[in-house]
Design an enzyme around this catalytic site. Sequence first.
Site, short mmCIF file in Angstrom:
data_model
loop_
_atom_site.label_atom_id
_atom_site.label_comp_id
_atom_site.label_asym_id
_atom_site.label_seq_id
_atom_site.Cartn_x
_atom_site.Cartn_y
_atom_site.Cartn_z
N SER A 174 -9.90 -0.64 7.15
CA SER A 174 -9.54 -0.60 5.65
C SER A 174 -8.64 -1.80 4.79
O SER A 174 -7.98 -1.75 4.22
CB SER A 174 -8.12 0.63 5.62
OG SER A 174 -9.14 1.72 6.00
N SER A 180 -9.59 1.39 3.12
CA SER A 180 -9.05 2.34 2.06
C SER A 180 -7.78 1.21 1.84
O SER A 180 -7.05 2.39 0.39
CB SER A 180 -7.93 3.12 2.75
OG SER A 180 -7.01 2.80 4.17
N LYS A 202 1.10 -0.84 0.20
CA LYS A 202 0.06 0.00 -0.11
C LYS A 202 0.08 0.78 -0.06
O LYS A 202 2.11 1.35 0.69
CB LYS A 202 -1.31 0.01 1.34
CG LYS A 202 -2.32 0.97 1.30
CD LYS A 202 -2.42 0.88 2.51
CE LYS A 202 -3.78 2.44 3.11
NZ LYS A 202 -4.69 1.77 4.03
N1 GLN Z 1 -13.24 4.64 6.44
C1 GLN Z 1 -12.20 4.37 7.74
C2 GLN Z 1 -12.07 5.87 7.48
O1 GLN Z 1 -12.81 6.80 6.49
C3 GLN Z 1 -11.17 3.80 7.50
C4 GLN Z 1 -10.07 3.84 7.34
C5 GLN Z 1 -8.95 3.46 7.43
O2 GLN Z 1 -8.79 2.37 8.30
N2 GLN Z 1 -7.70 3.71 7.28
O3 GLN Z 1 -11.59 6.92 8.77
#
Ligand code: GLN
Length: 483
Positions: free
Chosen positions: A175, A151, A76
Amino acid sequence: MINLSLSELGAALAAGQISSVELTQLFLDRCARENPRLNAFICLDQARALDAARAADAARAAGRAGPLTGIPLAHKDIFCARGWRTTCASRMLENFVSPYDAHVVGLLQDAGMVLVGKTNMDEFAMGSSNETSYFGPVKNPWDHTMVPGGSSGGSAAAIAARLVPAATGTDTGGSIRQPAALCGLSGLKPTYGVCSRYGMIAFASSLDQAGPMAKSAEDCALMLNAMAGFDARDSTSLDRPAENYTRLLGEPLAGLRIGLPREYFAAGLDAGVHAVVDAALDQFRKLGAVTVDISLPNSGLSVPAYYVIAPAEASSNLSRFDGVRYGHRAADYSDLADMYCRSRAEGFGAEVKRRILIGTYVLSHGYYDAYYLQAQKIRRLIARDFQAAFEHCDLIMGPTAPDVAFPLGAKSADPVQMYLNDIYTIAANLAGLPGMSIPCGFARGLPVGLQLVGAWFDEARMLGAAHQYQLNTDWHRAMPAGL
Ligand code: GLN
């Protein structure tokens, strides 16, 4: 070859059926063909990947090969990798080349894995659909009109399309697990502190964890063996004896107590997803596990508490992007303050700005007690709920996400709808618990994820239960049509 597990790929390499250079070239060719449509990678580097593959072949020839040596991998783009552009999917870091490796990147390199590229993601990991990336949205390989989840959506799409056999992700509120669910993969968020955060660009430091994403639980266990471990450069890294995360893969399920939180099977859960998760639980019962009803009474407060704590930490972490030390600097400005303002206004996207504004607000004098402190208290209550639940069960199971993948653009205009995608995943981050998602079927033609949450440091048991399920089902082998 493209659907083999990591241990099968390792065996093929060990037997000399294929070299790492050949295997890497095979996946690089797939990346070149499919990535223009999927947008799963921000950066691919054929020359560097082949150099690493040659080094892996040489290590094997010299008798220095481990179980992952020579297997291609993607990171990532939140992980710093020396000499690689590391953007966090933001204009702010569009041209940032990292001078050092994240701890996890170094460990996987030491294990001999071959880095082929950096995957697309939501900007600074803020999002649930991979639509906030400066480099454009990622498409779900199961249906190109759908989001892959976020994400870590680029890592998920790359594995689902069989462009790489495994990848890293990060999970602050879901994410790793949520995109794994939406793309039909296995993904694991370890207990907070198991993987070092050094060199992982910070979003919300008390919640962020790195973890593996791959096709199966067994693959995740092999990856975690290489990724976990103490690192003095991260003050929250835990100094514990090394564990072999594959050690309970053979453990039968007889007698395993699975807790089913009634709050996770209530209104808001799609009926198709509910039915598929129920069928997966039946399979666990058939294999000897028993299910017990449990309650996590404060789980309704996890999304509101998270959306105070995570933005608060993000507003602090992202203050380092000031146009001075690295990252984007505006071309035109009148004085220093104007340079800060314009650089940040130009460098950050809308969702990142929203989080910085919310975070600054909840930390401000006069509101701190009402929001931030209150959210921290709720966080403690949520952790206690889990502690109480684990008196009655060994693992908790339920849906990973309330629905299957949704159409690109469907929720972009409504942040609250977007935030609700993580309703089942966020609590594990607030409590610091390990969680994973494994594929357990399809609803309306799209993958459904089953979530497993374990007690602190119970990754091995969680992986073992997931592996036993995967020995008896084929969902983790399913591939999108046309690969
Ligand atoms: N969807 C959550 C957010 O927008 C979690 C994102 C994540 O785990 N990086 O913060």
